[in-house]
Design an enzyme around this catalytic site. Structure first.
Site, PDB file in Angstrom:
ATOM      1  N   SER A  59      91.962  55.251  24.914  1.00  0.00           N
ATOM      2  CA  SER A  59      90.758  54.601  24.385  1.00  0.00           C
ATOM      3  C   SER A  59      91.006  53.753  23.136  1.00  0.00           C
ATOM      4  O   SER A  59      90.082  53.080  22.665  1.00  0.00           O
ATOM      5  CB  SER A  59      89.681  55.643  24.083  1.00  0.00           C
ATOM      6  OG  SER A  59      89.035  56.033  25.276  1.00  0.00           O
ATOM      7  N   LYS A  62      89.910  50.253  23.370  1.00  0.00           N
ATOM      8  CA  LYS A  62      88.543  49.813  23.076  1.00  0.00           C
ATOM      9  C   LYS A  62      88.483  48.954  21.815  1.00  0.00           C
ATOM     10  O   LYS A  62      87.498  48.235  21.601  1.00  0.00           O
ATOM     11  CB  LYS A  62      87.618  51.016  22.949  1.00  0.00           C
ATOM     12  CG  LYS A  62      87.328  51.746  24.267  1.00  0.00           C
ATOM     13  CD  LYS A  62      86.327  52.864  24.055  1.00  0.00           C
ATOM     14  CE  LYS A  62      85.902  53.515  25.368  1.00  0.00           C
ATOM     15  NZ  LYS A  62      86.939  54.407  25.940  1.00  0.00           N
ATOM     16  N   SER A 123      83.073  56.842  22.032  1.00  0.00           N
ATOM     17  CA  SER A 123      84.056  56.343  22.998  1.00  0.00           C
ATOM     18  C   SER A 123      83.482  56.293  24.414  1.00  0.00           C
ATOM     19  O   SER A 123      84.170  56.593  25.391  1.00  0.00           O
ATOM     20  CB  SER A 123      85.331  57.211  22.980  1.00  0.00           C
ATOM     21  OG  SER A 123      86.430  56.506  23.497  1.00  0.00           O
ATOM     22  N   LYS A 243      90.012  54.407  15.733  1.00  0.00           N
ATOM     23  CA  LYS A 243      89.810  54.737  17.153  1.00  0.00           C
ATOM     24  C   LYS A 243      90.833  55.751  17.634  1.00  0.00           C
ATOM     25  O   LYS A 243      92.032  55.600  17.417  1.00  0.00           O
ATOM     26  CB  LYS A 243      89.917  53.474  18.020  1.00  0.00           C
ATOM     27  CG  LYS A 243      89.380  53.672  19.415  1.00  0.00           C
ATOM     28  CD  LYS A 243      87.862  53.823  19.406  1.00  0.00           C
ATOM     29  CE  LYS A 243      87.300  54.417  20.686  1.00  0.00           C
ATOM     30  NZ  LYS A 243      87.568  55.859  20.836  1.00  0.00           N
TER      31      LYS A 243
END
Length: 434
Positions: A59, A62, A123, A243
């Site tokens: 993730s 992202k 997320s 993140k």
């Protein structure tokens, strides 16, 4: 038998000698496949481990979707209050078991801001896909944009196959790009480059990334998976992004950023073995930065380089002009190593004639070159980007005005030069007679 004994002796003697990999041992002893730490303002790298190894990012991918969304907002291609109707695929993906998601109802409209917050804080994978479709029509088109943007931002090692960072096999039979079981990959250096550009180009990203939880319209509260945000179980003072990510392929990874006393660092750790470990190793990397590195003023403003405090001038009322740096140079360096750095003057050759002279008139403040810094003990890590390196360069300018001499003065100089050359020639000839 003798040959075998000789082989064992050779192995005993030489097998313990450090090879190239051992010579570049990890000073922090991290339990991570790769890592990097850098100054968030200039991109000066202060620590790295296997920073160019291409690994799964999960993730953390992202961050690219965040960058593209924030860019689209800034360019007024979309707006925060724009409504997005949820289609059947995005609804089903939001309800898929074992995936990070905020539930999205088919046919219901959500704002871009709601979807962005679901993506950046909890997320949310389905919310990410919905945003990709808003910007590019289809996630497939968006993935093409992601790869194009990566090249534009200067990433070197990367491949994006979807917007969310999931394995393609988790996308309910869809795979926007790549193979059906492929994932997004980047190196730690490229991941750090993306984070560096994200927080410098769109610092507002931290306003959302720093929230400990998301209160969604369904009445539920969703925790930020970045448990190092203050208020959560692994809180770290000054940490406000950025993140996390985890899949079976990528392991547990984390791109973090924190600021203390005006100094901000960005760290990346990749492929740790557990959620706890990605946070403990990130803490170790950040502590190393804050405890061992400080921003120092290496060169004061109005600095004059020894032996080059002025430049010669032709056709001017004066025959030289003083020069100095227009600003101080600051850089994050290891504590106690200030004496290892020396200023280096680089003159603009286009401003000089073949004899290294400026031509009058020269105005105070005219740029004649730049000043940069050179390390006597180069660690070889340098800066993340060329643009970052330029942040520790300052202009060198003229410190005063020098007007152009009038025609009479120039004529007299020409006549004086002529007779000077003539007298020199005669003197040489006379000396030759004796």
């Amino acid at each position: 038998m003798l040959l075998a004994i000789l082989f064992l002796c050779f192995a005993a003697v030489f097998g313990g000698m450090p090879g190239k990999a051992e010579a570049n041992t990890d000073a922090l002893g991290l339990n991570a496949e790769a890592a990097i730490l850098l100054d968030a303002k200039t991109g000066k790298i202060v620590y790295e481990k296997n920073a160019d190894a291409v690994l799964g990012v999960a993730s953390m991918a992202k961050m690219m979707t965040e960058y593209i969304v924030l860019e689209a907002i800034n360019d007024k291609k979309i707006s925060w209050d724009q409504k997005v109707k949820i289609n059947e695929y995005v609804h089903k993906l939001s309800a898929a078991p074992d995936l990070s998601n905020v539930g999205l109802t088919q046919g219901e409209e959500y704002t871009v801001k709601e979807l962005y917050q679901a993506m950046a804080i909890h997320s949310g994978n389905a919310a990410t896909v919905a945003l990709a479709e808003v910007i590019s029509g289809t996630e497939q088109n968006f993935v093409t944009l992601m790869n194009e943007k990566a090249a534009e931002l200067g990433l070197k090692d990367y491949k994006f196959v979807n917007s969310s960072g999931l394995n393609n096999s988790s996308l309910l039979g869809n795979h926007p790009a790549g193979n059906p079981d492929e994932e997004n990959v980047m190196s730690a250096r490229s991941t750090a480059t993306l984070a560096f550009r994200l927080i410098n180009d769109y610092p507002e990203v931290l306003e959302t990334a720093s929230k400990a939880e998301l209160e969604f319209r369904d009445g539920r509260k969703y925790k930020n998976f970045n448990f190092m945000v203050p208020g959560l179980i692994y809180e770290y003072p000054g940490l406000d992004g950025l993140k996390t990510g985890s899949t079976d392929f990528a392991g547990y990874c984390f791109t973090a950023t924190a600021e203390k006393n005006g100094q901000r660092f960005i760290s990346v750790v990749m492929k740790t073995s557990s959620m706890d470990e990605r946070f403990s190793e990130s803490r170790k990397v950040l502590d190393y930065g804050f405890n061992n590195f400080t921003k120092e003023e290496l060169v004061k403003g109005n600095y004059q380089v020894k032996n080059t405090k002025s430049l010669p001038i032709v056709k001017g009322k004066e025959d030289k002009v003083k020069i100095h740096s227009d600003k101080p140079i600051e850089m994050v360096i290891k504590n106690g190593e200030k004496e290892n750095y020396t200023p280096v003057l680089v003159l603009d050759k286009d401003k000089l004639n073949k004899d290294g002279e400026l031509t009058a008139p020269v105005k105070k403040g005219d740029k004649v070159g730049y000043l940069t810094i050179e390390s006597k003990t180069d660690d070889g890590m340098g800066f993340l980007t060329e643009e970052g390196a330029k942040k520790v360069q300052v202009d060198v300018v003229a410190a005063e005005n020098v007007e152009k001499a009038n025609w009479f003065a120039l004529s007299m100089r020409g006549i004086g030069g002529f007779f000077g050359d003539l007298w020199g020639s005669v003197s040489s000839s006379v000396k030759g007679w004796f």
